[in-house]
Design an enzyme around this catalytic site. Structure first.
Site, PDB file in Angstrom:
ATOM      1  N   GLY A   1       0.900  -1.180   0.098  1.00 58.71           N
ATOM      2  CA  GLY A   1       0.025   0.036  -0.054  1.00 58.71           C
ATOM      3  C   GLY A   1       0.900   1.206   0.055  1.00 58.71           C
TER       4      GLY A   1
ATOM      5  N   ASN B   1      -3.234  -8.253   0.100  1.00 53.26           N
ATOM      6  CA  ASN B   1      -4.131  -8.934  -1.058  1.00 53.26           C
ATOM      7  C   ASN B   1      -4.457  -8.049  -2.005  1.00 53.26           C
ATOM      8  OD1 ASN B   1      -5.855  -6.992   0.059  1.00 53.26           O
ATOM      9  ND2 ASN B   1      -7.592  -8.268   0.554  1.00 53.26           N
TER      10      ASN B   1
ATOM     11  N   PHE C   1      -6.036  -5.151  -2.356  1.00 51.07           N
ATOM     12  CA  PHE C   1      -7.352  -4.705  -2.580  1.00 51.07           C
ATOM     13  C   PHE C   1      -7.327  -3.000  -2.868  1.00 51.07           C
ATOM     14  CE2 PHE C   1     -11.111  -2.817   0.412  1.00 51.07           C
ATOM     15  CZ  PHE C   1     -11.962  -2.866  -0.743  1.00 51.07           C
TER      16      PHE C   1
ATOM     17  N   LEU D   1      -0.311  -3.241   8.845  1.00 55.61           N
ATOM     18  CA  LEU D   1      -0.945  -2.214   8.162  1.00 55.61           C
ATOM     19  C   LEU D   1      -1.885  -2.685   7.354  1.00 55.61           C
ATOM     20  CD1 LEU D   1       2.232  -1.311   8.897  1.00 55.61           C
ATOM     21  CD2 LEU D   1       1.856   0.384   6.809  1.00 55.61           C
TER      22      LEU D   1
ATOM     23  N   LYS E   1     -13.619  -7.230   9.426  1.00 55.33           N
ATOM     24  CA  LYS E   1     -12.907  -8.618   9.612  1.00 55.33           C
ATOM     25  C   LYS E   1     -11.558  -8.242   9.459  1.00 55.33           C
ATOM     26  CE  LYS E   1     -16.321 -11.883   7.394  1.00 55.33           C
ATOM     27  NZ  LYS E   1     -16.410 -12.430   6.291  1.00 55.33           N
TER      28      LYS E   1
ATOM     29  N   ASN F   1      -5.167 -13.217  13.664  1.00 54.33           N
ATOM     30  CA  ASN F   1      -4.229 -13.669  13.064  1.00 54.33           C
ATOM     31  C   ASN F   1      -2.803 -13.480  13.212  1.00 54.33           C
ATOM     32  OD1 ASN F   1      -5.996 -15.707  12.114  1.00 54.33           O
ATOM     33  ND2 ASN F   1      -6.565 -14.635  10.415  1.00 54.33           N
TER      34      ASN F   1
ATOM     35  N   GLY G   1      -1.597 -13.960  16.951  1.00 58.01           N
ATOM     36  CA  GLY G   1      -1.366 -15.225  17.141  1.00 58.01           C
ATOM     37  C   GLY G   1       0.100 -15.684  16.523  1.00 58.01           C
TER      38      GLY G   1
ATOM     39  N   TYR H   1     -14.788   0.798  10.067  1.00 57.32           N
ATOM     40  CA  TYR H   1     -13.179   1.376  10.137  1.00 57.32           C
ATOM     41  C   TYR H   1     -12.843   1.786  11.433  1.00 57.32           C
ATOM     42  CZ  TYR H   1      -8.804   3.679   8.900  1.00 57.32           C
ATOM     43  OH  TYR H   1      -7.497   4.103   8.975  1.00 57.32           O
TER      44      TYR H   1
ATOM     45  N   ARG I   1      -9.255  10.128  -1.037  1.00 55.56           N
ATOM     46  CA  ARG I   1      -9.122  11.185   0.001  1.00 55.56           C
ATOM     47  C   ARG I   1      -8.616  12.362  -0.547  1.00 55.56           C
ATOM     48  NH1 ARG I   1      -4.828   6.774   3.385  1.00 55.56           N
ATOM     49  NH2 ARG I   1      -4.450   5.810   1.353  1.00 55.56           N
TER      50      ARG I   1
HETATM   51  P1  NAD Z   1      -3.416   1.683   1.545  1.00 55.47           P
HETATM   52  O1  NAD Z   1      -4.852   1.430   1.305  1.00 55.47           O
HETATM   53  O2  NAD Z   1      -2.712   2.351   0.636  1.00 55.47           O
HETATM   54  O3  NAD Z   1      -2.741   0.317   2.104  1.00 55.47           O
HETATM   55  C1  NAD Z   1      -3.491  -0.777   2.934  1.00 55.47           C
HETATM   56  C2  NAD Z   1      -2.867  -1.767   2.301  1.00 55.47           C
HETATM   57  O4  NAD Z   1      -3.664  -3.102   2.647  1.00 55.47           O
HETATM   58  C3  NAD Z   1      -3.190  -2.256   0.775  1.00 55.47           C
HETATM   59  O5  NAD Z   1      -2.101  -2.313   0.057  1.00 55.47           O
HETATM   60  C4  NAD Z   1      -4.351  -3.207   0.770  1.00 55.47           C
HETATM   61  O6  NAD Z   1      -4.423  -3.723  -0.366  1.00 55.47           O
HETATM   62  C5  NAD Z   1      -3.944  -4.080   1.903  1.00 55.47           C
HETATM   63  N1  NAD Z   1      -5.112  -4.646   2.579  1.00 55.47           N
HETATM   64  C6  NAD Z   1      -6.263  -4.457   2.987  1.00 55.47           C
HETATM   65  N2  NAD Z   1      -6.944  -5.390   3.009  1.00 55.47           N
HETATM   66  C7  NAD Z   1      -6.273  -6.352   3.141  1.00 55.47           C
HETATM   67  C8  NAD Z   1      -6.361  -7.584   3.993  1.00 55.47           C
HETATM   68  N3  NAD Z   1      -7.671  -8.308   4.225  1.00 55.47           N
HETATM   69  N4  NAD Z   1      -5.312  -8.449   3.617  1.00 55.47           N
HETATM   70  C9  NAD Z   1      -4.462  -8.374   3.257  1.00 55.47           C
HETATM   71  N5  NAD Z   1      -3.910  -7.072   2.738  1.00 55.47           N
HETATM   72  C10 NAD Z   1      -4.962  -6.320   2.831  1.00 55.47           C
HETATM   73  O7  NAD Z   1      -3.513   2.625   2.835  1.00 55.47           O
HETATM   74  P2  NAD Z   1      -2.461   3.412   3.790  1.00 55.47           P
HETATM   75  O8  NAD Z   1      -2.766   4.713   3.866  1.00 55.47           O
HETATM   76  O9  NAD Z   1      -0.987   3.027   3.351  1.00 55.47           O
HETATM   77  O10 NAD Z   1      -2.659   2.916   5.233  1.00 55.47           O
HETATM   78  C11 NAD Z   1      -2.016   1.901   5.921  1.00 55.47           C
HETATM   79  C12 NAD Z   1      -2.256   1.548   7.199  1.00 55.47           C
HETATM   80  O11 NAD Z   1      -2.147   3.021   7.818  1.00 55.47           O
HETATM   81  C13 NAD Z   1      -3.842   1.213   7.384  1.00 55.47           C
HETATM   82  O12 NAD Z   1      -4.061   0.294   8.305  1.00 55.47           O
HETATM   83  C14 NAD Z   1      -4.319   2.549   7.741  1.00 55.47           C
HETATM   84  O13 NAD Z   1      -5.811   2.450   8.613  1.00 55.47           O
HETATM   85  C15 NAD Z   1      -3.491   3.186   8.452  1.00 55.47           C
HETATM   86  N6  NAD Z   1      -3.712   4.734   8.624  1.00 55.47           N
HETATM   87  C16 NAD Z   1      -3.245   5.309   7.708  1.00 55.47           C
HETATM   88  C17 NAD Z   1      -3.573   6.620   7.559  1.00 55.47           C
HETATM   89  C18 NAD Z   1      -3.224   7.660   6.290  1.00 55.47           C
HETATM   90  O14 NAD Z   1      -3.606   8.710   6.266  1.00 55.47           O
HETATM   91  N7  NAD Z   1      -2.555   7.259   5.459  1.00 55.47           N
HETATM   92  C19 NAD Z   1      -4.290   7.340   8.562  1.00 55.47           C
HETATM   93  C20 NAD Z   1      -4.413   6.443   9.760  1.00 55.47           C
HETATM   94  C21 NAD Z   1      -4.136   5.276   9.778  1.00 55.47           C
HETATM   95  N1  UDP Z   2     -13.235  15.981   1.185  1.00 62.79           N
HETATM   96  C1  UDP Z   2     -13.787  16.804   0.399  1.00 62.79           C
HETATM   97  N2  UDP Z   2     -13.723  16.543  -0.846  1.00 62.79           N
HETATM   98  C2  UDP Z   2     -13.000  15.603  -1.524  1.00 62.79           C
HETATM   99  C3  UDP Z   2     -12.690  14.694  -0.710  1.00 62.79           C
HETATM  100  C4  UDP Z   2     -12.752  14.936   0.853  1.00 62.79           C
HETATM  101  O1  UDP Z   2     -14.314  17.978   0.996  1.00 62.79           O
HETATM  102  O2  UDP Z   2     -13.306  15.428  -2.812  1.00 62.79           O
HETATM  103  C5  UDP Z   2     -13.389  16.424   2.666  1.00 62.79           C
HETATM  104  C6  UDP Z   2     -13.988  15.384   3.481  1.00 62.79           C
HETATM  105  O3  UDP Z   2     -15.364  15.291   3.692  1.00 62.79           O
HETATM  106  C7  UDP Z   2     -13.313  15.400   4.936  1.00 62.79           C
HETATM  107  C8  UDP Z   2     -11.861  15.880   4.645  1.00 62.79           C
HETATM  108  O4  UDP Z   2     -11.897  16.454   3.115  1.00 62.79           O
HETATM  109  O5  UDP Z   2     -13.848  16.244   5.800  1.00 62.79           O
HETATM  110  C9  UDP Z   2     -10.743  14.412   4.625  1.00 62.79           C
HETATM  111  O6  UDP Z   2     -11.263  13.565   3.946  1.00 62.79           O
HETATM  112  P1  UDP Z   2     -10.403  12.330   3.523  1.00 62.79           P
HETATM  113  O7  UDP Z   2     -11.284  11.226   2.873  1.00 62.79           O
HETATM  114  O8  UDP Z   2      -9.241  12.393   2.889  1.00 62.79           O
HETATM  115  O9  UDP Z   2     -10.100  11.368   5.043  1.00 62.79           O
HETATM  116  P2  UDP Z   2     -10.578  11.635   6.349  1.00 62.79           P
HETATM  117  O10 UDP Z   2      -9.630  12.395   7.184  1.00 62.79           O
HETATM  118  O11 UDP Z   2     -12.190  12.131   6.448  1.00 62.79           O
HETATM  119  O12 UDP Z   2     -10.669  10.128   6.811  1.00 62.79           O
END
Ligand code: NAD
Ligand code: UDP
Length: 323
Positions: A13, A35, A37, A74, A92, A100, A103, A146, A187
Site C-alpha cells: 500500500g 491482498n 485490495f 498495516l 473482518k 491472526n 497469534g 473502520y 482521499r
Molecule cells: P492503503 O490502502 O494504501 O494500504 C493498505 C494496504 O492493505 C493495501 O495495500 C491493501 O491492499 C492492503 N489490504 C487491505 N485489506 C487487506 C487484507 N484483508 N489482507 C491483506 N492486505 C490487505 O492505505 P495506507 O494509507 O497505506 O494505510 C496503511 C495503514 O495505515 C492502514 O492500516 C491504515 O488504517 C493506517 N492509517 C493510515 C492513515 C493515512 O492517512 N494514510 C491514517 C490513519 C491510519
Molecule cells: N473531502 C472533500 N472533498 C473531497 C474529498 C474529501 O471536501 O473530494 C473532505 C472530507 O469530507 C473530509 C476531509 O476532506 O472532511 C478529509 O477527507 P479524507 O477522505 O481525505 O479523509 P478523512 O480524514 O475524512 O478520513
C-alpha cells in the site's frame, strides 16, 4: 543494527511500500504481505529484484504460518471510499487480521506494531486530541466499520500483552499523504491534486471549514520505525503533523501550487459523521520517540503533485471487489 526478519502486512500500500523500502535499505529481511485490495504490485515492483525482499499475496483474515522477528500490521483499507466499499470485510480485516497476526507474533515471540488511527477519536470534542481522550465515535454510522474495527484491534493488542506478555506497540496515525497514494482513493489530497491537474472543479464537501492535519509520508514512516525500535514502549502514541488546515485552505494551496484553472466548488453536504476538526497532540511522540515532523505541508504537496504528474492514470484501477 542486527538484521531481522520483518513482516509488513499491507506492505504494497501507500505507507506499507515506503516502509518496505526503508526496512530493506536498512538491511532487514522483509516479507511484504498484501491482498492488493487497494494497491497494486507496481508499488513494490522495484523491490522485487532485492535479495532481502519477498512478496506474498495473502489475505490477513486467513491464518498464515511464517517465522518472523517483527510484524508491522498495516493491512486495512484506509480511505473512506475504500473502507466503506465492503464494510463487513473492513471489520473482518481489522479484527480477524489482528487476531491472526497477534497469534503469529505470540508463536514466534515477535514484536508486533499496530497502525491504528485518529479515527478512534471519531468526531472529537477535545481539541487537539491527546492519547488520553477516549473519543466520540458513532458505532452505528458508515465510518464505524473502520473506526470500531481499529478500536477493537487496539483492545486485542492490549489483551495479548496482558494475557501473553506479548511485545506490542500501537501508533495512532493522523492523515498522511505523499507519492504513491492511490490516485482514485478519493482521499482529499489525492482527489484535489488529480482534479487540479485536470483543471476540473475541486469538490469541497460541506462548507470546507472542517479541518485536518496532514503529515508527509517520510515523517510518518520514520516515526513508526522508531516506535518499533523503542524498548517496550506500548503506546498508543499519536503520529501526525500538528499543522491544522481547513479543507478550503488545502484546496486553495493545491490550486496555487499546480497553477490550475480549477474552480473550488461546494459539491454537497458533509458526509455522515465526517469529523469537523482533527489535530494531533504529539507531546508523547516528542518525549518518547524524540520525533516530530520536519516536512511542511507545501513541500510535501510539491513532491506529491510531481508524483501525480508523472504517473499514467490508465495504469491504475479502482479497488477490486473483495468478499
Ligand atoms: P492503503 O490502502 O494504501 O494500504 C493498505 C494496504 O492493505 C493495501 O495495500 C491493501 O491492499 C492492503 N489490504 C487491505 N485489506 C487487506 C487484507 N484483508 N489482507 C491483506 N492486505 C490487505 O492505505 P495506507 O494509507 O497505506 O494505510 C496503511 C495503514 O495505515 C492502514 O492500516 C491504515 O488504517 C493506517 N492509517 C493510515 C492513515 C493515512 O492517512 N494514510 C491514517 C490513519 C491510519
Ligand atoms: N473531502 C472533500 N472533498 C473531497 C474529498 C474529501 O471536501 O473530494 C473532505 C472530507 O469530507 C473530509 C476531509 O476532506 O472532511 C478529509 O477527507 P479524507 O477522505 O481525505 O479523509 P478523512 O480524514 O475524512 O478520513
Amino acid at each position: 543494527m542486527p538484521i531481522k526478519r520483518v513482516l509488513v502486512t499491507g506492505g504494497a500500500g501507500f505507507l506499507g511500500s515506503h516502509l518496505c523500502e526503508r526496512l530493506t535499505a536498512n538491511g532487514h529481511d522483509v516479507i511484504c504481505l498484501d491482498n492488493f485490495f487497494t494497491s497494486q504490485k507496481s508499488n513494490v515492483k522495484h523491490l522485487l529484484k532485492l535479495d532481502n525482499f519477498e512478496l506474498i499475496r495473502h489475505d490477513v483474515t486467513h491464518p498464515l504460518w511464517l517465522e518472523v522477528d517483527e510484524i508491522y500490521n498495516l493491512a486495512c483499507p484506509a480511505a473512506p471510499g475504500h473502507y466503506q466499499y465492503n464494510p463487513i470485510k473492513t471489520m473482518k480485516t481489522s479484527v480477524m487480521g489482528a487476531i491472526n497476526m497477534l497469534g503469529m507474533a505470540k508463536r514466534c515471540g515477535a514484536k508486533i506494531l499496530q497502525t491504528s488511527t485518529s479515527e478512534v477519536y471519531g468526531d472529537p470534542s477535545v481539541h487537539p486530541q491527546p492519547e488520553s481522550y477516549r473519543g466520540n465515535v458513532n458505532t452505528l454510522g458508515p465510518r464505524a466499520c473502520y473506526d470500531e474495527g481499529k478500536r477493537a484491534a487496539e483492545t486485542l493488542f492490549m489483551d495479548y500483552k496482558r494475557s501473553h506478555n506479548l511485545d506490542v506497540a500501537i501508533v495512532r496515525i493522523f492523515n498522511t499523504f505523499g507519492p504513491r497514494m492511490h490516485p482514485f482513493d478519493g482521499r482529499v489530497v489525492s482527489n484535489f491534486i488529480i482534479q487540479a491537474l485536470e483543471n476540473r472543479d475541486i469538490t469541497i464537501f460541506g462548507d470546507g471549514s472542517q479541518t485536518r492535519s496532514f503529515c508527509y509520508r517520510d515523517d510518518l514512516v520514520e516515526a513508526i520505525i522508531r516506535m518499533m525500535e523503542s524498548d517496550h514502549l506500548v503506546g498508543p502514541i499519536n503520529i501526525g503533523n500538528p499543522g491544522e488546515f481547513t479543507i478550503r485552505e488545502l484546496a486553495e494551496i493545491i490550486v496555487e501550487l499546480t497553477g490550475s484553472s480549477s474552480q473550488i466548488v461546494n459539491a454537497g453536504p458533509l458526509p455522515e459523521d465526517d469529523p469537523l476538526q482533527r489535530q494531533p497532540d504529539i507531546t508523547l511522540a516528542k518525549r518518547h520517540l524524540d520525533w516530530e515532523p520536519t516536512t511542511e505541508l507545501r513541500d510535501g504537496l510539491v513532491r506529491t503533485i510531481e508524483y501525480f504528474r508523472s504517473i499514467d492514470l490508465s495504469n491504475f484501477r479502482a479497488p477490486t471487489p473483495n468478499h
